[in-house]
Design a protein around this motif. Structure first.
Motif, PDB file in Angstrom:
ATOM      1  N   LEU A 187       0.808  -1.221   0.000  1.00 22.14           N
ATOM      2  CA  LEU A 187       0.000   0.000   0.000  1.00 22.14           C
ATOM      3  C   LEU A 187       0.841   1.271   0.000  1.00 22.14           C
ATOM      4  CD1 LEU A 187      -2.724  -1.009   2.615  1.00 22.14           C
ATOM      5  CD2 LEU A 187      -2.981  -0.893   0.140  1.00 22.14           C
ATOM      6  N   GLY A 188       2.141   1.152   0.072  1.00 22.17           N
ATOM      7  CA  GLY A 188       2.998   2.332   0.217  1.00 22.17           C
ATOM      8  C   GLY A 188       2.858   3.311  -0.926  1.00 22.17           C
ATOM      9  N   LEU A 189       2.996   2.838  -2.165  1.00 25.41           N
ATOM     10  CA  LEU A 189       2.918   3.760  -3.303  1.00 25.41           C
ATOM     11  C   LEU A 189       1.488   4.230  -3.541  1.00 25.41           C
ATOM     12  CD1 LEU A 189       5.435   2.189  -5.841  1.00 25.41           C
ATOM     13  CD2 LEU A 189       5.776   4.073  -4.234  1.00 25.41           C
ATOM     14  N   ALA A 190       0.491   3.406  -3.176  1.00 32.38           N
ATOM     15  CA  ALA A 190      -0.900   3.871  -3.255  1.00 32.38           C
ATOM     16  C   ALA A 190      -1.123   5.034  -2.298  1.00 32.38           C
ATOM     17  CB  ALA A 190      -1.857   2.722  -2.951  1.00 32.38           C
ATOM     18  N   ILE A 191      -0.529   4.952  -1.102  1.00 32.02           N
ATOM     19  CA  ILE A 191      -0.624   6.062  -0.139  1.00 32.02           C
ATOM     20  C   ILE A 191       0.059   7.304  -0.707  1.00 32.02           C
ATOM     21  CG2 ILE A 191       0.171   6.847   2.115  1.00 32.02           C
ATOM     22  CD1 ILE A 191      -0.290   4.017   3.153  1.00 32.02           C
ATOM     23  N   VAL A 192       1.217   7.111  -1.367  1.00 26.06           N
ATOM     24  CA  VAL A 192       1.931   8.248  -1.965  1.00 26.06           C
ATOM     25  C   VAL A 192       1.042   8.947  -2.986  1.00 26.06           C
ATOM     26  CG1 VAL A 192       3.842   8.886  -3.462  1.00 26.06           C
ATOM     27  CG2 VAL A 192       4.225   7.323  -1.548  1.00 26.06           C
ATOM     28  N   ARG A 193       0.422   8.158  -3.870  1.00 20.84           N
ATOM     29  CA  ARG A 193      -0.417   8.774  -4.901  1.00 20.84           C
ATOM     30  C   ARG A 193      -1.604   9.496  -4.272  1.00 20.84           C
ATOM     31  NH1 ARG A 193      -3.777   5.374  -9.346  1.00 20.84           N
ATOM     32  NH2 ARG A 193      -4.754   4.674  -7.398  1.00 20.84           N
TER      33      ARG A 193
END
Length: 492
Positions: free
Chosen positions: A446-452
């Protein structure tokens, strides 16, 4: 009748006939005015010569010279000049053209009326009942009588008083040239009007209008082109609106689908650490006699899975908070330089095998109005992603652009990058390139989803691509001031 005429004649021809009629009427009025003005000027000039003779005769009469004696001196300005003396009561005292003086009273003669009222008067052409001829009369009032001189209105005098024919031909030539110019001008204008009318008919039928320069480059043509472009833009806007409505409906359906998928993925992700923890605990409970080393190993692995479970729940909570309650997230001024410094400090505390050099290129302080935790999560998750999966040794954080409205930031590493086929999916929730390696390293997916989502919450966009030097390069923008436009952003 007028409607039938309009249907037979094009706009160009109707406009041309209107302009030609107007031009010829205007020219005729001007010629008539000029003719009368010129005739009056010539008449006044002739009257001035006769008035000079009348003045001299009045002076001679005042000196006691008889009228016949004065005329006998040959002072007449014209041949066949008729001279008449009239007393102030209108009775004729002397007339060079009559053997017998007329008894008619002359006070009603126009030139006599003018002389009595203004001192002088003239009549261009009037018939004399006593001689049965036409004369140009000029009269002047004296102290005791009125002197009237008259020139026979012959062919010669008519030519003198006639208008200049050269001027008349000149005006006719000018009018003809104006008519020719009007023809070409109205033809061009008529073409514009006809084309604009055709456009209006096509627009009324709802046909597709292409944005093309179909009109001449003049004022009306430019206006017509603007109208066509505005209508084409309106058509495009309507089409975009319909497409956006369809897209919004699709996004709403997709949102429901992704939420269901998210729920299923969370359930799936939770099963693994829970199952592992349960397995270790059951083993420990079933085997109380395990040696201390094995017991410690099982407890450490259970603690690692519990930490993974905690991080997963924290990330899910962050995404849920942005998706469903972004308008409730508190905003405040945040200095990005401080967040980046925290990332660099945290990196120094990592194990050596996960530690990367952080190279920062921020020439000045940059402040963004937003959520401190969400902004920190952007840099923290990008750094975690680079440390866990890049295989590189360096992180590069650079301020590429900074304006009053937004800033653009580059976040890159010098690792191995990813295959191009994976790039469009990197920001998807629970998307992993190597699922086994990700779970081994404790990643939640979920890390890059949180970034976006965090970038979108701050009114920006983010893109990713492979660097030519190796590694991944993330480029994202952040708006410096919050607005209603991005206060409730939801990115799935």
């Amino acid at each position: 009748m007028a409607t039938a005429l309009r249907s037979r004649l094009s706009y160009h021809r109707r406009l041309f006939l209107l302009l030609v009629t107007f031009s010829w009427v205007l020219t005729a009025c001007f010629v008539l005015f000029q003719y009368g003005r010129e005739k009056r000027f010539k008449a006044e000039r002739l009257d001035a010569r006769l008035q000079l003779f009348n003045l001299r005769m009045l002076d001679a009469l005042d000196e006691g010279v008889a009228p016949a004696a004065f005329i006998a001196r040959g002072n007449e300005p014209f041949g066949d000049l008729r001279v008449t003396l009239i007393d102030l009561s209108g009775r004729v005292l002397f007339d060079t053209s009559l053997d017998t003086l007329t008894a008619a009273n002359h006070l009603d003669r126009p030139e006599i009326v003018g002389a009595l009222n203004d001192g002088t008067g003239y009549t261009i052409r009037r018939h004399s009942a006593s001689t049965d001829h036409y004369y140009f009369y000029s009269a002047m009032r004296g102290e005791r009588c009125i002197v009237r001189s008259a020139v026979p209105y012959s062919v010669t005098l008519r030519e003198v008083l006639a208008a200049d024919r050269e001027f008349l031909w000149f005006m006719l030539a000018i009018t003809l040239l104006m008519s020719i110019a009007a023809y070409f001008a109205t033809r061009r204008l008529g073409h514009n009007i006809t084309s604009l009318n055709e456009f209006a008919e096509r627009a009324e039928r709802g046909e597709q209008i292409d944005v093309e320069e179909t009109f001449p480059h003049d004022e009306l043509g430019d206006i017509s082109n603007h109208i066509v472009r505005l209508y084409a833009t309106l058509q495009q806007t309507s089409a975009d609106r319909d497409r956006e409505h369809a897209l919004a409906l699709h996004e709403e359906q997709e949102k429901i689908r992704i939420k269901k998928q998210l729920t299923n993925n969370i359930n799936h992700e939770l099963k693994t650490p829970v199952a592992v923890i349960r397995g270790y605990l059951e083993t420990l409970l079933a085997n109380p006699g395990l040696d201390a080393a094995r017991r410690t190993d099982f407890l450490e692995k259970s603690a690692a899975q519990a930490e993974r479970l905690r991080r997963l729940l924290a990330d899910v909570g962050t995404i849920t908070r942005m998706d469903e309650g972004s308008e409730l997230i508190r905003r405040e001024p945040v200095v990005l330089n401080d967040l980046i410094a925290d990332v660099a400090a945290d990196m120094e505390l990592r194990p050596v095998e996960q530690r990367l050099r952080v190279n920062v290129d921020f020439p000045h302080r940059v402040t963004v109005e937003g959520s401190p935790s969400l902004l920190a999560s952007i840099f923290r998750n990008l750094a975690d992603n680079a440390a866990a999966y890049s295989g590189g040794r360096d992180i590069f954080i650079r301020l590429e652009d900074d304006t009053d409205e937004e800033c653009t930031i580059l976040f890159a590493d010098n690792g191995i990058g990813v295959d191009e086929e994976h790039l469009p999916h990197l920001f998807e929730r629970f998307y992993r390139i190597d699922k086994g390696r990700s779970r081994k390293l404790g990643g939640t997916g979920l890390g890059l989803a949180i970034v976006r989502n965090a970038v979108a919450f701050h009114g920006g966009t983010i893109t990713v691509h492979n660097r030519r030097e190796g590694g991944l390069e993330f480029r994202f923008t952040l708006r410096k001031h919050s607005s209603s436009r991005n206060s409730s952003v939801t990115v799935l």
